[in-house]
Design a protein around this motif. Sequence first.
Motif, short mmCIF file in Angstrom:
data_model
loop_
_atom_site.label_atom_id
_atom_site.label_comp_id
_atom_site.label_asym_id
_atom_site.label_seq_id
_atom_site.Cartn_x
_atom_site.Cartn_y
_atom_site.Cartn_z
N GLU A 58 -3.23 15.07 61.02
CA GLU A 58 -3.39 14.54 62.37
C GLU A 58 -2.58 15.43 63.32
O GLU A 58 -1.47 15.85 62.97
N PRO A 59 -3.08 15.71 64.51
CA PRO A 59 -2.32 16.51 65.47
C PRO A 59 -0.94 15.90 65.71
O PRO A 59 -0.79 14.68 65.75
N ALA A 60 0.07 16.76 65.85
CA ALA A 60 1.45 16.30 66.03
C ALA A 60 2.09 16.98 67.25
O ALA A 60 2.92 17.88 67.10
N PRO A 61 1.70 16.55 68.45
CA PRO A 61 2.26 17.17 69.65
C PRO A 61 3.77 16.98 69.77
O PRO A 61 4.46 17.85 70.28
N ASP A 62 4.30 15.87 69.25
CA ASP A 62 5.75 15.64 69.32
C ASP A 62 6.51 16.66 68.49
O ASP A 62 7.56 17.16 68.89
N ILE A 63 5.98 17.01 67.32
CA ILE A 63 6.61 18.02 66.47
C ILE A 63 6.55 19.37 67.17
O ILE A 63 7.54 20.10 67.24
N ARG A 64 5.38 19.71 67.68
CA ARG A 64 5.23 20.98 68.40
C ARG A 64 6.23 21.06 69.55
O ARG A 64 6.92 22.07 69.72
#
Length: 117
Positions: A58-64
Amino acid sequence: MATIDLLENEYLENGRRVGEHLMNRMKGWTGRFRTVGDVGGLGLMLGIEFVTGREGREPAPDIRDRVVDSAFHKGLLVLGAGESTLRLSPPLMIDTEQADFAIDVLEKSIAEVERSA
């Protein structure tokens, strides 16, 4: 005039060569880092996709965003792109020493973010 400068100064060839060097350094990241879903690009236009884990992807914008912030505090400015991708787009005159600095910082930043998650 600008096109002639690019060709005369061999910036395009340098971009191809250093981009290949960067990709060679990053190609194993999907196996090394659980939050890196994909690495790709062409020349010096490269992207690193961050995901929640290898299974879910699943996309992880917070990690990025945390990797971007960590890299900034280590002296490297990178930008997010799309939902959860980190974009690398250095100038065509970058050398391999500078490219290695960027990769070293990103490796440290990704590992740091993964440890704290």
